[in-house]
Design a protein around this motif. Structure first.
Motif, PDB file in Angstrom:
ATOM      1  N   UNK A  47       0.832  -1.205   0.000  1.00  0.00           N
ATOM      2  CA  UNK A  47       0.000   0.000   0.000  1.00  0.00           C
ATOM      3  C   UNK A  47       0.864   1.251   0.000  1.00  0.00           C
ATOM      4  N   UNK A  48       1.913   1.237   0.807  1.00  0.00           N
ATOM      5  CA  UNK A  48       2.807   2.390   0.870  1.00  0.00           C
ATOM      6  C   UNK A  48       3.545   2.579  -0.455  1.00  0.00           C
ATOM      7  N   UNK A  49       4.047   1.499  -1.037  1.00  0.00           N
ATOM      8  CA  UNK A  49       4.747   1.592  -2.326  1.00  0.00           C
ATOM      9  C   UNK A  49       3.840   2.193  -3.387  1.00  0.00           C
ATOM     10  N   UNK A  50       2.601   1.730  -3.432  1.00  0.00           N
ATOM     11  CA  UNK A  50       1.655   2.252  -4.418  1.00  0.00           C
ATOM     12  C   UNK A  50       1.369   3.728  -4.173  1.00  0.00           C
ATOM     13  N   UNK A  51       1.306   4.124  -2.909  1.00  0.00           N
ATOM     14  CA  UNK A  51       1.006   5.521  -2.564  1.00  0.00           C
ATOM     15  C   UNK A  51       2.168   6.452  -2.890  1.00  0.00           C
ATOM     16  N   UNK A  52       3.369   5.927  -2.946  1.00  0.00           N
ATOM     17  CA  UNK A  52       4.528   6.771  -3.250  1.00  0.00           C
ATOM     18  C   UNK A  52       4.489   7.337  -4.672  1.00  0.00           C
ATOM     19  N   UNK A  53       3.690   6.747  -5.532  1.00  0.00           N
ATOM     20  CA  UNK A  53       3.590   7.248  -6.906  1.00  0.00           C
ATOM     21  C   UNK A  53       2.611   8.413  -7.046  1.00  0.00           C
ATOM     22  N   UNK A  54       1.870   8.723  -5.996  1.00  0.00           N
ATOM     23  CA  UNK A  54       0.885   9.798  -6.084  1.00  0.00           C
ATOM     24  C   UNK A  54       1.550  11.136  -6.374  1.00  0.00           C
ATOM     25  N   UNK A  55       0.840  11.926  -7.177  1.00  0.00           N
ATOM     26  CA  UNK A  55       1.264  13.281  -7.508  1.00  0.00           C
ATOM     27  C   UNK A  55       0.060  14.215  -7.364  1.00  0.00           C
ATOM     28  N   UNK A  56       0.160  15.404  -7.877  1.00  0.00           N
ATOM     29  CA  UNK A  56      -0.898  16.384  -7.684  1.00  0.00           C
ATOM     30  C   UNK A  56      -2.277  15.924  -8.186  1.00  0.00           C
ATOM     31  N   UNK A  57      -2.395  15.238  -9.323  1.00  0.00           N
ATOM     32  CA  UNK A  57      -3.735  14.786  -9.739  1.00  0.00           C
ATOM     33  C   UNK A  57      -4.402  13.871  -8.700  1.00  0.00           C
ATOM     34  N   UNK A  58      -3.620  12.966  -8.116  1.00  0.00           N
ATOM     35  CA  UNK A  58      -4.173  12.071  -7.094  1.00  0.00           C
ATOM     36  C   UNK A  58      -4.537  12.861  -5.833  1.00  0.00           C
ATOM     37  N   UNK A  59      -3.710  13.835  -5.485  1.00  0.00           N
ATOM     38  CA  UNK A  59      -4.025  14.698  -4.341  1.00  0.00           C
ATOM     39  C   UNK A  59      -5.345  15.408  -4.571  1.00  0.00           C
ATOM     40  N   UNK A  60      -5.512  15.982  -5.733  1.00  0.00           N
ATOM     41  CA  UNK A  60      -6.761  16.689  -6.040  1.00  0.00           C
ATOM     42  C   UNK A  60      -7.958  15.745  -5.985  1.00  0.00           C
ATOM     43  N   UNK A  61      -7.785  14.544  -6.511  1.00  0.00           N
ATOM     44  CA  UNK A  61      -8.875  13.560  -6.487  1.00  0.00           C
ATOM     45  C   UNK A  61      -9.245  13.216  -5.045  1.00  0.00           C
ATOM     46  N   UNK A  62      -8.249  12.972  -4.214  1.00  0.00           N
ATOM     47  CA  UNK A  62      -8.503  12.587  -2.822  1.00  0.00           C
ATOM     48  C   UNK A  62      -9.120  13.725  -2.023  1.00  0.00           C
ATOM     49  N   UNK A  63      -8.687  14.955  -2.295  1.00  0.00           N
ATOM     50  CA  UNK A  63      -9.184  16.087  -1.519  1.00  0.00           C
ATOM     51  C   UNK A  63     -10.659  16.364  -1.754  1.00  0.00           C
ATOM     52  N   UNK A  64     -11.188  15.882  -2.851  1.00  0.00           N
ATOM     53  CA  UNK A  64     -12.613  16.063  -3.115  1.00  0.00           C
ATOM     54  C   UNK A  64     -13.465  15.404  -2.030  1.00  0.00           C
ATOM     55  N   UNK A  65     -12.891  14.437  -1.320  1.00  0.00           N
ATOM     56  CA  UNK A  65     -13.630  13.718  -0.276  1.00  0.00           C
ATOM     57  C   UNK A  65     -13.273  14.177   1.131  1.00  0.00           C
ATOM     58  N   UNK A  66     -12.391  15.162   1.269  1.00  0.00           N
ATOM     59  CA  UNK A  66     -11.938  15.593   2.599  1.00  0.00           C
ATOM     60  C   UNK A  66     -12.578  16.915   3.005  1.00  0.00           C
ATOM     61  N   UNK A  67     -13.152  16.960   4.204  1.00  0.00           N
ATOM     62  CA  UNK A  67     -13.670  18.242   4.709  1.00  0.00           C
ATOM     63  C   UNK A  67     -12.517  19.117   5.204  1.00  0.00           C
ATOM     64  N   UNK A  68     -12.806  20.379   5.403  1.00  0.00           N
ATOM     65  CA  UNK A  68     -11.811  21.268   6.003  1.00  0.00           C
ATOM     66  C   UNK A  68     -11.557  20.835   7.442  1.00  0.00           C
ATOM     67  N   UNK A  69     -10.320  21.042   7.896  1.00  0.00           N
ATOM     68  CA  UNK A  69     -10.016  20.799   9.304  1.00  0.00           C
ATOM     69  C   UNK A  69     -10.838  21.781  10.125  1.00  0.00           C
ATOM     70  N   UNK A  70     -11.542  21.242  11.093  1.00  0.00           N
ATOM     71  CA  UNK A  70     -12.396  22.062  11.935  1.00  0.00           C
ATOM     72  C   UNK A  70     -13.854  22.037  11.529  1.00  0.00           C
TER      73      UNK A  70
END
Length: 164
Positions: A47-70
């Motif tokens: 899982x960690x090895x696969x996650x090491x390939x993430x770049x900005x597109x994956x970050x943007x995709x993941x952030x669509x599901x994250x609320x703001x802190x607080x």
């Protein structure tokens, strides 16, 4: 769910079982395709090895599901419930910290064009606020790398907790 069960699920069910860890379907599919895993350690390393390939597109995709802190995550799905639990320290922080976090979130979004992401689990409201303030000084490139690191931490913690 335990590792044996995860290994035995059909591909769609296995992907659904880890979907709450991160909203990156390619990572979910790649991890599921590597089954069966001989141990939880082997799964986590993969899982960690696969996650090491993430770049900005994956970050943007993941952030669509994250609320703001607080902000309290809405919804009844597993990801929203995890987010509410992980961010509990910010919900319990005093009003000055919460207000500063709201202002910091606005500054961060204005500077970087996305929500601030941090592994909230194990951090106090004050620690999260201090990290937000520190990271506002990052260059855009530095911040992408820090946010990706935090996303990996969140993902791997959720995965490990799900399969014990």
């Amino acid at each position: 769910m335990n590792l044996t069960t995860f290994n035995q699920l059909d591909a769609d069910a296995a992907q659904a079982a880890i979907a709450h860890c991160v909203a990156i379907s390619n990572w979910q599919q790649a991890l599921v395709a590597q089954r069966p895993f001989a141990s939880l350690t082997a799964l986590m390393q993969c899982a960690e090895q696969l996650a090491l390939s993430w770049q900005q597109p994956e970050l943007n995709q993941a952030l669509a599901a994250h609320p703001r802190i607080g902000e309290r995550a809405a919804g009844a799905d597993k990801e929203a419930a995890l987010s509410r639990r992980e961010q509990g320290a910010m919900q319990q922080a005093d009003s000055d910290v919460q207000q500063a976090m709201r202002a910091g979130n606005q500054a961060y979004e204005a500077r970087f064009g996305r929500v601030f992401l941090i592994r909230a689990k194990g951090r106090s409201g004050e620690q999260m606020l201090a990290e937000l303030q520190r990271r506002l000084e990052n260059s855009p490139e530095q911040e992408v790398q820090e946010a990706l690191g935090q996303l990996r931490e969140i993902t791997l913690l959720r995965l490990q907790e799900s399969l014990q």
